[in-house]
Design a protein around this motif. Structure first.
Motif, PDB file in Angstrom:
ATOM      1  N   LEU A 195    -116.289 -16.042 -43.886  1.00 42.27           N
ATOM      2  CA  LEU A 195    -116.224 -14.703 -43.280  1.00 42.27           C
ATOM      3  C   LEU A 195    -115.066 -13.898 -43.858  1.00 42.27           C
ATOM      4  O   LEU A 195    -115.160 -12.677 -44.009  1.00 42.27           O
ATOM      5  N   LEU A 196    -113.971 -14.601 -44.186  1.00 44.52           N
ATOM      6  CA  LEU A 196    -112.773 -13.939 -44.690  1.00 44.52           C
ATOM      7  C   LEU A 196    -112.737 -13.878 -46.216  1.00 44.52           C
ATOM      8  O   LEU A 196    -111.711 -13.546 -46.796  1.00 44.52           O
ATOM      9  N   ASN A 197    -113.860 -14.218 -46.839  1.00 44.76           N
ATOM     10  CA  ASN A 197    -114.015 -14.098 -48.296  1.00 44.76           C
ATOM     11  C   ASN A 197    -113.032 -14.958 -49.085  1.00 44.76           C
ATOM     12  O   ASN A 197    -112.499 -14.544 -50.120  1.00 44.76           O
ATOM     13  N   ALA A 198    -112.791 -16.175 -48.579  1.00 43.80           N
ATOM     14  CA  ALA A 198    -111.948 -17.111 -49.328  1.00 43.80           C
ATOM     15  C   ALA A 198    -112.673 -17.517 -50.614  1.00 43.80           C
ATOM     16  O   ALA A 198    -113.898 -17.689 -50.608  1.00 43.80           O
ATOM     17  N   PRO A 199    -111.944 -17.675 -51.722  1.00 42.27           N
ATOM     18  CA  PRO A 199    -112.572 -18.007 -53.005  1.00 42.27           C
ATOM     19  C   PRO A 199    -112.934 -19.486 -53.083  1.00 42.27           C
ATOM     20  O   PRO A 199    -112.247 -20.292 -53.724  1.00 42.27           O
ATOM     21  N   LEU A 200    -114.036 -19.870 -52.424  1.00 38.03           N
ATOM     22  CA  LEU A 200    -114.432 -21.275 -52.357  1.00 38.03           C
ATOM     23  C   LEU A 200    -115.518 -21.588 -53.372  1.00 38.03           C
ATOM     24  O   LEU A 200    -116.459 -20.806 -53.549  1.00 38.03           O
ATOM     25  N   ALA A 201    -115.390 -22.746 -54.012  1.00 40.12           N
ATOM     26  CA  ALA A 201    -116.503 -23.256 -54.811  1.00 40.12           C
ATOM     27  C   ALA A 201    -117.573 -23.756 -53.846  1.00 40.12           C
ATOM     28  O   ALA A 201    -117.284 -24.126 -52.701  1.00 40.12           O
ATOM     29  N   SER A 202    -118.786 -23.770 -54.281  1.00 38.28           N
ATOM     30  CA  SER A 202    -119.908 -24.082 -53.395  1.00 38.28           C
ATOM     31  C   SER A 202    -119.796 -25.465 -52.763  1.00 38.28           C
ATOM     32  O   SER A 202    -120.300 -25.707 -51.681  1.00 38.28           O
ATOM     33  N   ASN A 203    -119.153 -26.407 -53.446  1.00 34.61           N
ATOM     34  CA  ASN A 203    -119.072 -27.775 -52.930  1.00 34.61           C
ATOM     35  C   ASN A 203    -117.688 -28.138 -52.399  1.00 34.61           C
ATOM     36  O   ASN A 203    -117.388 -29.303 -52.196  1.00 34.61           O
TER      37      ASN A 203
END
Length: 506
Positions: A110-118
């Motif tokens: 929701l906060l647009n953290a730069p996460l990789a899909s896994n």
């Protein structure tokens, strides 16, 4: 053969058929500040406490608080079912741990953290945003200290730059963990932190700049994007790497649903951590907050403890240890139950009800609205009359109708302002808004009557001339003499002047 048992008087008095209010327990005094010598029946203990708690305010009518006061019965049931699970026992309650991890990832997205899909997001559930802010502040302090040590520079005078409108938990952090709090003062008409002035206060000892997404004073969002841009420019000039923390305790569950285009979160590169309160517009009962870090590198490893005495290696980064699992379960229930659509509709309803109250208050002609159109679902307003006591009198008058509407003075530089604030939560529907406004009108009328009801005594004074200048003279202040031209029936009283002072009146 039928056996009969005769009960003693004591057994009869404590039997199930004896009414609670006919028992001696509601008549005899019970100790309040020491443990009683003897036990009492469970029904009596419940009734005594239940009755005393009725003297509390009604949480639904407490418009001072952002904290959730209503949840669906199904969620209440889940919370009761999980009350006896210790949240920290990760190995014993793996599903509860999994629910927490899901919540962390949902919020991070929701906060647009730069996460990789896994990849798992970096974050933790807390007792509230106060604990979340303490943890985020400690991470900033430790990172700054490590950097200063590596550079061979002093690391004993860290500071944080905030606005004077920050919540008290920031002052607690600064005092508890020896960090200087540098506050940007507010100004008339501008009741949040000015990003330009904030960046000017940043120096090489600043561990972070704290921006507020949803000021508790007025509900206004601070301009985090402008802060990011100005700070990035200063970092480029100085070689510093001063980061930003966003205190989104109140606004973190509002902005993503009402203002998705607003850039305030991890889309801005200098935002390294964000806290949100699940027990505010996350729609969970009191006792749950969240802190999310941008990446694993933003949370120093030395702050994470590893324990194994509960059955397996368990990393933990909290100020608290044991606590119930109910709020974690409730937060996941709300995410699953409402989804994005449900949260969006709840926030829209809250904003529409806040707008309704705001429009009605404007129509009275008595108030200035100081909350902004874009911000939290609340209405902050003040009397146009500069008499500060009016706000507190109105707050007190509304208490007579059961409403808790806070009145408070603003921080330094604008402390001459007394403000009232109504927080519009999910359970404050249109009908209650209309009833609240009718009670505000009634209270305004009562206040006007009180202010205008100055007692006046009408009398006639007969003053006779006297040769002696000092004896028998009557001195009346000019401001107390009111000349009436109308003719009406009056009771005439003679006031005898003795020794230069009146001995009676009316």
């Amino acid at each position: 053969m039928v056996l009969s048992f005769v009960k003693t008087p004591e057994e009869i008095s404590s039997s199930a058929i004896c009414p609670i209010f006919a028992s001696r327990y509601v008549q005899d005094p019970l100790p309040r500040y020491r443990i009683p010598e003897n036990s009492i029946p469970k029904e009596v203990a419940y009734q005594i406490i239940h009755d005393e708690l009725q003297l509390d305010g009604n949480p639904r009518l407490n418009l001072a608080s952002f904290v959730t006061t209503w949840m669906e019965p199904e969620c209440d049931k889940l919370m009761i079912e999980s009350m006896n699970k210790n949240y920290v026992d990760l190995d014993e309650y793996p599903i509860t741990t999994e629910l927490q991890n899901r919540c962390v990832n949902i919020i991070a997205n929701l906060l647009n953290a730069p996460l990789a899909s896994n990849k798992q997001a970096v974050g933790v559930g807390t007792v509230g945003s106060s604990e979340a802010i303490m943890l985020a502040g400690l991470a900033f302090k430790k990172k700054w200290q490590n950097k200063r040590k590596a550079e061979g520079k002093p690391f004993d005078k860290p500071n944080i730059v905030t606005g004077a409108n920050v919540q008290v938990c920031w002052e607690k952090f600064a005092r508890y963990f020896d960090v200087e709090l540098k506050e940007v003062k507010l100004s008339e008409g501008y009741y949040v932190m000015d990003p330009k002035r904030a960046v000017e206060m940043v120096d090489e000892n600043t561990i972070c700049v704290a921006a507020i997404l949803g000021s508790t004073l007025t509900g206004e969002f601070e301009d985090v994007k402008l802060l990011n841009d100005l700070l990035a420019e200063k970092n480029g000039r100085t070689g510093w790497a001063t980061p930003i923390h966003v205190d989104a305790a109140s606004g973190g569950f509002v902005a993503p649903f009402l203002y998705p285009e607003l850039e305030w979160d991890f889309r801005l590169p200098l935002v390294k951590s964000i806290n949100v309160s699940g027990h505010k517009y996350g729609l969970v009962y009191a006792g749950i907050g969240w802190v999310i870090w941008r990446t694993k590198e933003d949370l120093p490893e030395e702050l994470i403890f590893h324990i194994n005495y509960l059955g397996a290696d368990q990393p933990t980064f909290t100020l608290n240890f044991s606590k119930g699992s109910s709020q974690i379960v409730a937060q996941y229930y709300q995410f699953l139950r409402l989804g994005f659509e449900g949260y969006e509709r709840v926030m829209q309803n809250c904003m529409e009800n806040a707008k309704l109250l705001q429009d009605n208050l404007k129509q009275t002609g008595r108030f200035d609205i100081i909350s902004k159109e874009r911000g939290l679902p609340l209405v902050a307003f003040r009397f146009k009359d500069k008499n500060k006591s009016l706000a507190f009198e109105l707050s007190k008058a509304l208490r007579h109708h059961g409403w808790i509407v806070p009145a408070y003075t603003m921080p330094a530089n604008v402390e001459h302002m007394a403000v009232l604030r109504v927080v519009v939560r999910e359970d404050l529907g249109r009908q209650l808004i209309e009833k609240l406004f009718s009670h505000i009108n009634s209270a305004l009328f009562e206040l006007s009557e009180t202010l205008n009801s100055v007692p006046k005594i009408l009398f006639t004074v007969e003053v006779k001339a006297c040769n002696d200048h000092d004896k028998g003279s009557l001195h009346l202040p000019a401001t107390s003499i009111h000349l009436k031209q109308d003719k009406c029936d009056r009771d005439c009283k003679k006031v005898h002047v003795v020794g230069g002072k009146t001995k009676g009146a009316c």
